[in-house]
Design a protein around this motif. Sequence first.
Motif, PDB file in Angstrom:
ATOM      1  N   GLU A   1       0.736  -1.343  -0.175  1.00 34.58           N
ATOM      2  CA  GLU A   1      -0.042   0.016  -0.028  1.00 34.58           C
ATOM      3  C   GLU A   1       0.858   1.314   0.157  1.00 34.58           C
ATOM      4  O   GLU A   1       0.163   2.399  -0.326  1.00 34.58           O
TER       5      GLU A   1
ATOM      6  N   THR B   1       1.515   3.046  -5.717  1.00 37.85           N
ATOM      7  CA  THR B   1       1.191   4.307  -6.285  1.00 37.85           C
ATOM      8  C   THR B   1       2.194   4.868  -6.954  1.00 37.85           C
ATOM      9  O   THR B   1       2.227   5.402  -8.280  1.00 37.85           O
TER      10      THR B   1
ATOM     11  N   HIS C   1      -4.961  10.770  -7.262  1.00 43.62           N
ATOM     12  CA  HIS C   1      -6.344  11.311  -6.345  1.00 43.62           C
ATOM     13  C   HIS C   1      -7.003  10.009  -6.225  1.00 43.62           C
ATOM     14  O   HIS C   1      -7.434   9.833  -5.122  1.00 43.62           O
TER      15      HIS C   1
ATOM     16  N   HIS D   1      -5.607   6.822  -5.652  1.00 47.75           N
ATOM     17  CA  HIS D   1      -5.008   6.053  -4.709  1.00 47.75           C
ATOM     18  C   HIS D   1      -5.293   6.771  -3.230  1.00 47.75           C
ATOM     19  O   HIS D   1      -5.631   6.085  -2.500  1.00 47.75           O
ATOM     20  N   SER D   2      -5.403   8.041  -3.183  1.00 56.74           N
ATOM     21  CA  SER D   2      -5.523   8.662  -2.076  1.00 56.74           C
ATOM     22  C   SER D   2      -6.734   8.477  -1.571  1.00 56.74           C
ATOM     23  O   SER D   2      -7.166   8.321  -0.328  1.00 56.74           O
ATOM     24  N   PHE D   3      -7.815   8.506  -2.326  1.00 54.33           N
ATOM     25  CA  PHE D   3      -9.284   8.281  -1.982  1.00 54.33           C
ATOM     26  C   PHE D   3      -9.433   6.993  -1.304  1.00 54.33           C
ATOM     27  O   PHE D   3      -9.897   6.914  -0.401  1.00 54.33           O
TER      28      PHE D   3
ATOM     29  N   ARG E   1      -7.000   5.079   0.005  1.00 59.31           N
ATOM     30  CA  ARG E   1      -6.352   5.065   1.201  1.00 59.31           C
ATOM     31  C   ARG E   1      -7.017   5.854   2.371  1.00 59.31           C
ATOM     32  O   ARG E   1      -7.217   5.307   3.540  1.00 59.31           O
ATOM     33  N   GLU E   2      -7.994   6.995   2.039  1.00 52.56           N
ATOM     34  CA  GLU E   2      -8.633   7.464   2.975  1.00 52.56           C
ATOM     35  C   GLU E   2      -9.775   6.730   3.427  1.00 52.56           C
ATOM     36  O   GLU E   2     -10.162   6.552   4.886  1.00 52.56           O
ATOM     37  N   ILE E   3     -10.476   5.903   2.650  1.00 54.37           N
ATOM     38  CA  ILE E   3     -11.639   5.375   2.942  1.00 54.37           C
ATOM     39  C   ILE E   3     -11.473   3.915   3.631  1.00 54.37           C
ATOM     40  O   ILE E   3     -12.248   3.324   4.097  1.00 54.37           O
ATOM     41  N   GLY E   4     -10.402   3.204   3.220  1.00 49.90           N
ATOM     42  CA  GLY E   4      -9.812   1.996   3.529  1.00 49.90           C
ATOM     43  C   GLY E   4     -11.009   0.886   3.162  1.00 49.90           C
ATOM     44  O   GLY E   4     -11.557   0.464   4.054  1.00 49.90           O
TER      45      GLY E   4
END
Length: 302
Positions: free
Chosen positions: A6, A10, A35, A37-39, A41-44
């Motif tokens: 993880e 990216t 963006h 991948h960041s999304f 990671r944020e919501i998991g």
Amino acid sequence: MRNFDEFTITEAVLQRVAAAKDLRTRQISEALVRHLHSFVREIGPTQGEWETAIDFLTRTGQMCDDKRQEFILLSDTLGVSMLVDAINHRMPEQATETTVLGPFFVKDAPELACGADISGGMNGEPMLVTGSVADARGKPIAGAVVDVWHSDDDGYYDVQRKDAVAAAMRGRFHTDSDGRFWFWSIKPAAYPVPHDGPVGEMLEAQGRHPWRPAHVHFMIGAPGCEQLVTHLFVAGDQYLDSDVVFGVKDSLIREFKDMPAGIAADGRKMDQPHCHLRHDFRLKARASMRPAQAASCLTVAR
């Protein structure tokens, strides 16, 4: 390169897409990866949630046909369509503001003479629409093409009704030598966007309603000017502050004035009350024009 986790995946994907030969494709691809991948990671998301998301997108595509575009509806209801519109239409103060095209525009609407009735025999309160088209400095534009379309008084467009005649409540007009146009129809009503598919499920899950305030669509074009796509909204509509597609702007809210029986604004004798919508549109000069041309959109012969 292998054994990604993880923290490293990216950068690995970004290195792959950097091989794109087209610079714009590379720019878009890199931004998408960063963006997205960041999304994630944020919501998991759980594996089940990921599968639900894939199913949602699959069903969204399956709902699309020649009369319905569920992906445009998804873009509209997430505010993406209005964001794209805002980025691409930074209007000068004098020009009419834009808003979303919507999913019910139909190409090749019938060309009609000013004063024609486009209601197609649908029941509703008679409505007279009068207006004019000018450049940003107020110079009338003759021969401008004015496409109009709207819902009936039950909130349905012709393409949604099996009992409607072809091209009901839509038409194409040309402005006269003074830049004016006018036509008759019926007053539109507020309506829900199609919510029997994946987008409707999303709205329900988000605690949102699917309604749009009543409005009339306009698409106006003239040589030397940017094409204008906009609506005029009925003042006082209960959904003006909660339009599901975020399309309302104060400058586009207009009075649909109640008029008594008698002689209408276009000279027609009316034996029943009707409403009158009046608006003057101003077009933005096309950005690619030379400075001398940009002072005024070109006036063309009808």
